[in-house]
Motif scaffolding. Structure first.
Motif, PDB file in Angstrom:
ATOM      1  N   ILE A 471       0.794  -1.169  -0.020  1.00  0.00           N
ATOM      2  CA  ILE A 471      -0.085   0.049   0.141  1.00  0.00           C
ATOM      3  C   ILE A 471       0.659   1.246   0.018  1.00  0.00           C
ATOM      4  O   ILE A 471       1.764   1.361   0.683  1.00  0.00           O
ATOM      5  CB  ILE A 471      -1.064   0.049   0.958  1.00  0.00           C
ATOM      6  CG1 ILE A 471      -1.760  -1.220   1.289  1.00  0.00           C
ATOM      7  CG2 ILE A 471      -1.836   1.373   1.356  1.00  0.00           C
ATOM      8  CD1 ILE A 471      -2.641  -1.454   2.408  1.00  0.00           C
ATOM      9  N   PHE A 472       0.690   2.024  -0.983  1.00  0.00           N
ATOM     10  CA  PHE A 472       1.384   3.196  -1.136  1.00  0.00           C
ATOM     11  C   PHE A 472       0.560   4.705  -1.100  1.00  0.00           C
ATOM     12  O   PHE A 472      -0.657   4.859  -1.370  1.00  0.00           O
ATOM     13  CB  PHE A 472       2.126   3.153  -2.460  1.00  0.00           C
ATOM     14  CG  PHE A 472       3.163   2.035  -2.624  1.00  0.00           C
ATOM     15  CD1 PHE A 472       4.367   1.988  -2.271  1.00  0.00           C
ATOM     16  CD2 PHE A 472       2.585   1.041  -3.036  1.00  0.00           C
ATOM     17  CE1 PHE A 472       5.050   0.946  -2.390  1.00  0.00           C
ATOM     18  CE2 PHE A 472       3.460  -0.200  -3.477  1.00  0.00           C
ATOM     19  CZ  PHE A 472       4.693  -0.159  -2.992  1.00  0.00           C
ATOM     20  N   ASP A 473       1.176   5.722  -0.760  1.00  0.00           N
ATOM     21  CA  ASP A 473       0.820   7.237  -1.102  1.00  0.00           C
ATOM     22  C   ASP A 473       0.791   7.244  -2.542  1.00  0.00           C
ATOM     23  O   ASP A 473       2.006   6.699  -2.997  1.00  0.00           O
ATOM     24  CB  ASP A 473       1.487   8.021  -0.271  1.00  0.00           C
ATOM     25  CG  ASP A 473       1.079   8.149   1.458  1.00  0.00           C
ATOM     26  OD1 ASP A 473       0.248   7.598   1.856  1.00  0.00           O
ATOM     27  OD2 ASP A 473       2.043   8.524   2.036  1.00  0.00           O
ATOM     28  N   TYR A 474      -0.152   8.049  -2.961  1.00  0.00           N
ATOM     29  CA  TYR A 474       0.071   7.947  -4.385  1.00  0.00           C
ATOM     30  C   TYR A 474       1.279   8.845  -4.849  1.00  0.00           C
ATOM     31  O   TYR A 474       1.803   8.725  -6.005  1.00  0.00           O
ATOM     32  CB  TYR A 474      -1.285   8.744  -5.051  1.00  0.00           C
ATOM     33  CG  TYR A 474      -1.303  10.439  -4.785  1.00  0.00           C
ATOM     34  CD1 TYR A 474      -0.592  11.191  -5.995  1.00  0.00           C
ATOM     35  CD2 TYR A 474      -1.814  10.951  -3.853  1.00  0.00           C
ATOM     36  CE1 TYR A 474      -0.708  12.395  -5.747  1.00  0.00           C
ATOM     37  CE2 TYR A 474      -1.831  12.325  -3.743  1.00  0.00           C
ATOM     38  CZ  TYR A 474      -1.083  13.052  -4.587  1.00  0.00           C
ATOM     39  OH  TYR A 474      -1.393  14.365  -4.687  1.00  0.00           O
ATOM     40  N   THR A 475       1.945   9.480  -4.044  1.00  0.00           N
ATOM     41  CA  THR A 475       2.936  10.427  -4.146  1.00  0.00           C
ATOM     42  C   THR A 475       4.337   9.599  -4.380  1.00  0.00           C
ATOM     43  O   THR A 475       5.219   9.931  -5.035  1.00  0.00           O
ATOM     44  CB  THR A 475       3.288  11.673  -3.256  1.00  0.00           C
ATOM     45  OG1 THR A 475       3.231  11.005  -1.921  1.00  0.00           O
ATOM     46  CG2 THR A 475       2.272  12.910  -3.415  1.00  0.00           C
ATOM     47  N   ASP A 476       4.106   8.454  -3.682  1.00  0.00           N
ATOM     48  CA  ASP A 476       5.427   7.305  -3.827  1.00  0.00           C
ATOM     49  C   ASP A 476       5.712   7.181  -5.028  1.00  0.00           C
ATOM     50  O   ASP A 476       6.839   6.776  -5.527  1.00  0.00           O
ATOM     51  CB  ASP A 476       5.048   6.349  -3.139  1.00  0.00           C
ATOM     52  CG  ASP A 476       4.894   6.325  -1.478  1.00  0.00           C
ATOM     53  OD1 ASP A 476       5.438   7.292  -1.068  1.00  0.00           O
ATOM     54  OD2 ASP A 476       4.257   5.554  -0.802  1.00  0.00           O
ATOM     55  N   PHE A 477       4.824   7.182  -6.163  1.00  0.00           N
ATOM     56  CA  PHE A 477       5.110   6.981  -7.575  1.00  0.00           C
ATOM     57  C   PHE A 477       5.532   8.195  -8.358  1.00  0.00           C
ATOM     58  O   PHE A 477       5.831   7.903  -9.700  1.00  0.00           O
ATOM     59  CB  PHE A 477       3.811   6.345  -8.403  1.00  0.00           C
ATOM     60  CG  PHE A 477       2.990   5.426  -7.567  1.00  0.00           C
ATOM     61  CD1 PHE A 477       3.800   4.041  -7.432  1.00  0.00           C
ATOM     62  CD2 PHE A 477       1.852   5.225  -7.159  1.00  0.00           C
ATOM     63  CE1 PHE A 477       3.293   2.932  -6.747  1.00  0.00           C
ATOM     64  CE2 PHE A 477       1.184   4.323  -6.424  1.00  0.00           C
ATOM     65  CZ  PHE A 477       1.903   3.124  -6.296  1.00  0.00           C
ATOM     66  N   GLU A 587      18.363  14.004 -13.406  1.00  0.00           N
ATOM     67  CA  GLU A 587      18.138  13.192 -12.102  1.00  0.00           C
ATOM     68  C   GLU A 587      16.598  13.189 -12.014  1.00  0.00           C
ATOM     69  O   GLU A 587      15.816  14.012 -11.899  1.00  0.00           O
ATOM     70  CB  GLU A 587      18.800  13.818 -10.887  1.00  0.00           C
ATOM     71  CG  GLU A 587      20.338  13.840 -11.112  1.00  0.00           C
ATOM     72  CD  GLU A 587      20.877  12.316 -10.894  1.00  0.00           C
ATOM     73  OE1 GLU A 587      20.333  11.513 -10.245  1.00  0.00           O
ATOM     74  OE2 GLU A 587      22.089  12.455 -11.338  1.00  0.00           O
ATOM     75  N   ASN A 588      15.982  11.746 -11.725  1.00  0.00           N
ATOM     76  CA  ASN A 588      14.799  11.701 -11.231  1.00  0.00           C
ATOM     77  C   ASN A 588      14.696  11.554  -9.773  1.00  0.00           C
ATOM     78  O   ASN A 588      15.058  10.637  -9.162  1.00  0.00           O
ATOM     79  CB  ASN A 588      14.037  10.460 -12.006  1.00  0.00           C
ATOM     80  CG  ASN A 588      13.928  10.529 -13.251  1.00  0.00           C
ATOM     81  OD1 ASN A 588      13.946  11.564 -13.934  1.00  0.00           O
ATOM     82  ND2 ASN A 588      13.834   9.304 -14.036  1.00  0.00           N
ATOM     83  N   ILE A 589      14.434  12.698  -9.154  1.00  0.00           N
ATOM     84  CA  ILE A 589      14.117  12.772  -7.758  1.00  0.00           C
ATOM     85  C   ILE A 589      12.728  12.450  -7.103  1.00  0.00           C
ATOM     86  O   ILE A 589      11.815  13.240  -7.376  1.00  0.00           O
ATOM     87  CB  ILE A 589      14.830  14.139  -7.424  1.00  0.00           C
ATOM     88  CG1 ILE A 589      15.953  14.454  -7.749  1.00  0.00           C
ATOM     89  CG2 ILE A 589      14.662  14.438  -5.836  1.00  0.00           C
ATOM     90  CD1 ILE A 589      16.631  15.756  -7.707  1.00  0.00           C
ATOM     91  N   PRO A 590      12.676  11.574  -6.083  1.00  0.00           N
ATOM     92  CA  PRO A 590      11.239  11.276  -5.764  1.00  0.00           C
ATOM     93  C   PRO A 590      10.246  12.684  -5.186  1.00  0.00           C
ATOM     94  O   PRO A 590      11.254  13.422  -4.471  1.00  0.00           O
ATOM     95  CB  PRO A 590      11.679  10.413  -4.340  1.00  0.00           C
ATOM     96  CG  PRO A 590      12.647   9.497  -4.927  1.00  0.00           C
ATOM     97  CD  PRO A 590      13.658  10.663  -5.654  1.00  0.00           C
ATOM     98  N   LEU A 591       9.237  12.335  -5.291  1.00  0.00           N
ATOM     99  CA  LEU A 591       8.582  13.926  -4.955  1.00  0.00           C
ATOM    100  C   LEU A 591       8.582  14.199  -3.383  1.00  0.00           C
ATOM    101  O   LEU A 591       8.686  15.322  -3.112  1.00  0.00           O
ATOM    102  CB  LEU A 591       7.068  13.634  -5.233  1.00  0.00           C
ATOM    103  CG  LEU A 591       6.567  13.863  -6.839  1.00  0.00           C
ATOM    104  CD1 LEU A 591       5.216  13.542  -6.817  1.00  0.00           C
ATOM    105  CD2 LEU A 591       7.007  15.169  -7.286  1.00  0.00           C
ATOM    106  N   LYS A 592       8.550  13.098  -2.795  1.00  0.00           N
ATOM    107  CA  LYS A 592       8.773  13.430  -1.188  1.00  0.00           C
ATOM    108  C   LYS A 592      10.305  13.709  -0.817  1.00  0.00           C
ATOM    109  O   LYS A 592      10.315  14.133   0.312  1.00  0.00           O
ATOM    110  CB  LYS A 592       8.444  11.939  -0.568  1.00  0.00           C
ATOM    111  CG  LYS A 592       6.857  11.856  -0.714  1.00  0.00           C
ATOM    112  CD  LYS A 592       6.420  10.492   0.098  1.00  0.00           C
ATOM    113  CE  LYS A 592       5.187  10.217   0.275  1.00  0.00           C
ATOM    114  NZ  LYS A 592       4.665   8.964   1.044  1.00  0.00           N
TER     115      LYS A 592
END
Length: 667
Positions: A471-477, A587-592
């Motif tokens: 289960i993920f927060d949608y921002t994890d993607f 660089e692909n940096i996670p939103l969080k």
């Protein structure tokens, strides 16, 4: 026909192959489906009409000259939304005028049946069979088998249709895998879609809801969903009612779906013609349900199908309507229209103020991750996730479809999420829940049995973390694609080869002959030297024998004579640091994650002079970095396996070597 799973297996299999044997030699294998399929539909309709056929004929004779609405009278007498006024049926066509009698039989069906046989181009089939003197024999074959729904269930009949198409060629449509959804997948999707509403069905018994399939094929998804809710009779006094709607692009499969829906009845409105809700045409460019919304949706659009034929109208809708249309979130690559169907489904969810809607759509793996930040695919995922429309994705076993062994996934879409699911997405790994089939059907050698369906539904309902449920927060993607720049560090070196390269540049070619001659001589004076960039700016350019040194000529000189030197000083022109285009990276940096913190940890230790391009911003939120979304399913369920110890591997190699030596010795 071994996959047809009820008591009619052997009878139906023998019957189909009996007709195939009779056709063999006079018709090619790929023509069998075009003959057997419409006759199968005809016989099923005929079986349903038989009990009231005489009463319909009598009523017609009684009222035909009284100026009444005969369709209403005759459907009422028939007990079905269709009827036939011919004295013929498949058993009494006769051996001499078979063709004319069969044509009379077809012509005297009600309009909603005649259109089925027009789409089958059945008149051509009749002519071909008659020409080969096979029409009477094949019609007699069909007259001898009972295909009434009470004898052959909807699901079994749907399997018959689909296996006719699978076994006897892709001439029905442009690839039967486009509309064939195995029954086990249909059943799983139906269960996942409807199970969360059990409490609602119990509280409001007899609740009427709509169900839509945008690529309905033979109608298997719709009929299975309707049959599923009919099973609620076992629990409640009155079962829910699903009113089906569908669209199909292939005329032949659309004809099969019409036939199936003619036989479906609503207890609350038994005379209603449900086939009127099944439309023909391309869903993408010829939407037959524009502006309509549905409580439930189910769909298995074709995998990896180009949408080039629909491109002009899809692009027009995207440009003119934006998010008020169906495709406002973005357009995927022309080679795969899957995500257009995904957007169409979302656009047709029942509005939240009317109770909202839910949808189940079967997709390949590409919609999970295709396209980088800012691409049409990523923007579609962004729209879905940021609007909290994705409940769950279930990864299915491979080799579960007839024509492909690729990985497939069920996406559960909803605009009425439960409170605990809001802002969350559940991923379920069901790849190891497939049971092996006793006999392969094309690529299909796995199926999801009832135990697996129950397990997957329970995992989905529990909404808890486990080895197969994440289960993920949608921002994890989500991530930001950040542009990272490095300063230009070069020296200038002059030699014959570099001068020849410079002379090939278009900016050198623009110079006058005199300027070219003097500039070449000036550069030759520098041969063998290596100078820093400041010298180039402060001395070389100031003494250059050319009337005007524009930006293009300057860049051409740098391109020809510049040599990268990581130890060189950073170049500044007019107090602006010059950047090295060759060293530009992303660089692909996670939103969080904080962008600067990421740079300090992941980038600067390796490239201390790297800086973020603050002009590279997202078009929607105007922040640094373009937002992207991807759902890398395998990453979340990856389980590390400890490699075998080298000593164990060497021991096994020695053992195998000894065995090989013994075998060679015997030779």
């Amino acid at each position: 026909m071994s996959s047809i799973q009820n008591g009619s297996d052997t009878t139906l299999a023998s019957f189909i192959w009996k007709n195939a044997d009779d056709l063999w030699g006079d018709f090619s294998h790929t023509e069998f489906g075009r003959i057997i399929l419409p006759l199968t539909v005809l016989r099923r309709l005929e079986c349903v009409l038989e009990p009231t056929k005489d009463a319909v004929l009598n009523s017609y004779d009684q009222f035909k000259d009284q100026g009444l609405n005969m369709d209403d009278i005759l459907t009422n007498v028939s007990g079905n939304p269709f009827f036939n006024l011919s004295n013929y049926n498949l058993s009494n066509l006769g051996g001499t005028n078979t063709k004319a009698n069969l044509e009379d039989y077809i012509a005297k069906f009600s309009d909603n049946v005649r259109i089925i046989f027009e789409q089958f181009d059945f008149s051509t089939t009749i002519n071909k069979l008659s020409k080969q003197n096979l029409l009477f024999r094949i019609c007699n074959n069909f007259a001898a088998i009972d295909l009434h729904p009470n004898v052959v269930s909807d699901r079994t009949m749907s399997n018959v249709y689909e296996h006719l198409i699978a076994r006897f060629g892709a001439e029905v449509g442009t690839g039967s895998e486009d509309f064939m959804t195995p029954r086990d997948i249909v059943h799983l999707a139906a269960t996942l879609l409807l199970d969360p509403d059990n409490e609602l069905f119990e509280q409001k018994q007899g609740l009427i809801r709509t169900i839509y399939d945008q690529t309905c094929g033979t109608g298997g998804f719709l009929t299975d969903m309707m049959n599923y809710v009919e099973g609620y009779k076992d629990r409640y006094e009155v079962a829910p009612v699903l009113i089906p709607y569908g669209q199909e692009i292939q005329p032949e499969t659309h004809a099969v779906a019409l036939g199936s829906m003619l036989l479906k009845k609503l207890e609350t409105d038994p005379s209603r013609d449900l086939s009127k809700n099944i439309k023909l045409g391309s869903t993408l460019s010829n939407d037959q349900f524009s502006g309509q919304h549905f409580h439930y949706q189910c769909s298995n659009p074709p995998f990896g199908m180009s949408w080039a034929k629909d491109a002009n109208l899809v692009q027009q809708e995207h440009d003119e309507k934006g998010l008020l249309g169906r495709f406002g979130a973005g357009l995927p690559k022309i080679s795969d229209g899957s995500m257009l169907f995904l957007q169409n489904l979302i656009s047709k969810l029942e509005l939240p103020n009317n109770g909202g809607g839910r949808g189940a759509i079967v997709l390949s793996g590409s919609p999970l991750f295709n396209g980088g930040a800012g691409s049409g695919e990523s923007e579609i995922r962004r729209f879905i996730l940021e609007n909290d429309l994705l409940e769950a994705i279930i990864a299915l076993p491979t080799n579960i479809f007839f024509r492909t062994g690729i990985g497939t996934y069920i996406w559960l879409i909803s605009n009425r999420k439960s409170e605990q699911r809001k802002g969350k997405v559940q991923l379920i790994d069901a790849t190891n829940m497939g049971a092996s089939m006793r006999k392969n059907e094309g690529n299909k050698n796995k199926f999801i049995d009832q135990n697996a369906i129950d397990d997957i539904t329970r995992i989905y309902a529990d909404f808890e973390e486990s080895p197969v449920s994440k289960i993920f927060d949608y921002t994890d993607f989500g991530y930001r694609k950040v542009k990272v720049l490095r300063p230009l560090r070069i020296d200038l070196q002059f030699d014959k080869e570099k001068l020849a390269l410079f002379k090939e540049s278009k900016d050198y070619g623009k110079l006058s002959d005199e300027d070219q001659k003097q500039l070449s001589a000036y550069i030759e004076q520098q041969f063998g030297q290596s100078k820093d960039y400041l010298w180039f700016e402060n001395e070389f350019l100031k003494k250059i024998p050319v009337k005007k040194v524009n930006k293009g000529l300057k860049n051409a000189l740098i391109a020809a004579f510049g040599v990268k030197n990581p130890e060189a000083e950073i170049i500044e022109i007019n107090n602006i640091v010059q950047m090295d285009n060759d060293l530009t990276d992303y660089e692909n940096i996670p939103l969080k994650q904080d962008i600067q913190a990421y740079m300090e940890k992941e980038v600067l230790p390796h490239a201390p002079d790297a800086v973020i391009d603050t002009s590279y911003i997202d078009s929607k939120d105007n922040q640094v970095g373009v937002v992207g979304y991807e759902i890398n399913f395998n990453r979340y369920f990856y389980v590390f396996e400890q490699p075998r110890h080298p000593n164990d591997i060497m021991a096994e190699i020695k053992e195998l070597s000894t065995e090989v030596a013994k075998l060679l010795g015997k030779i």
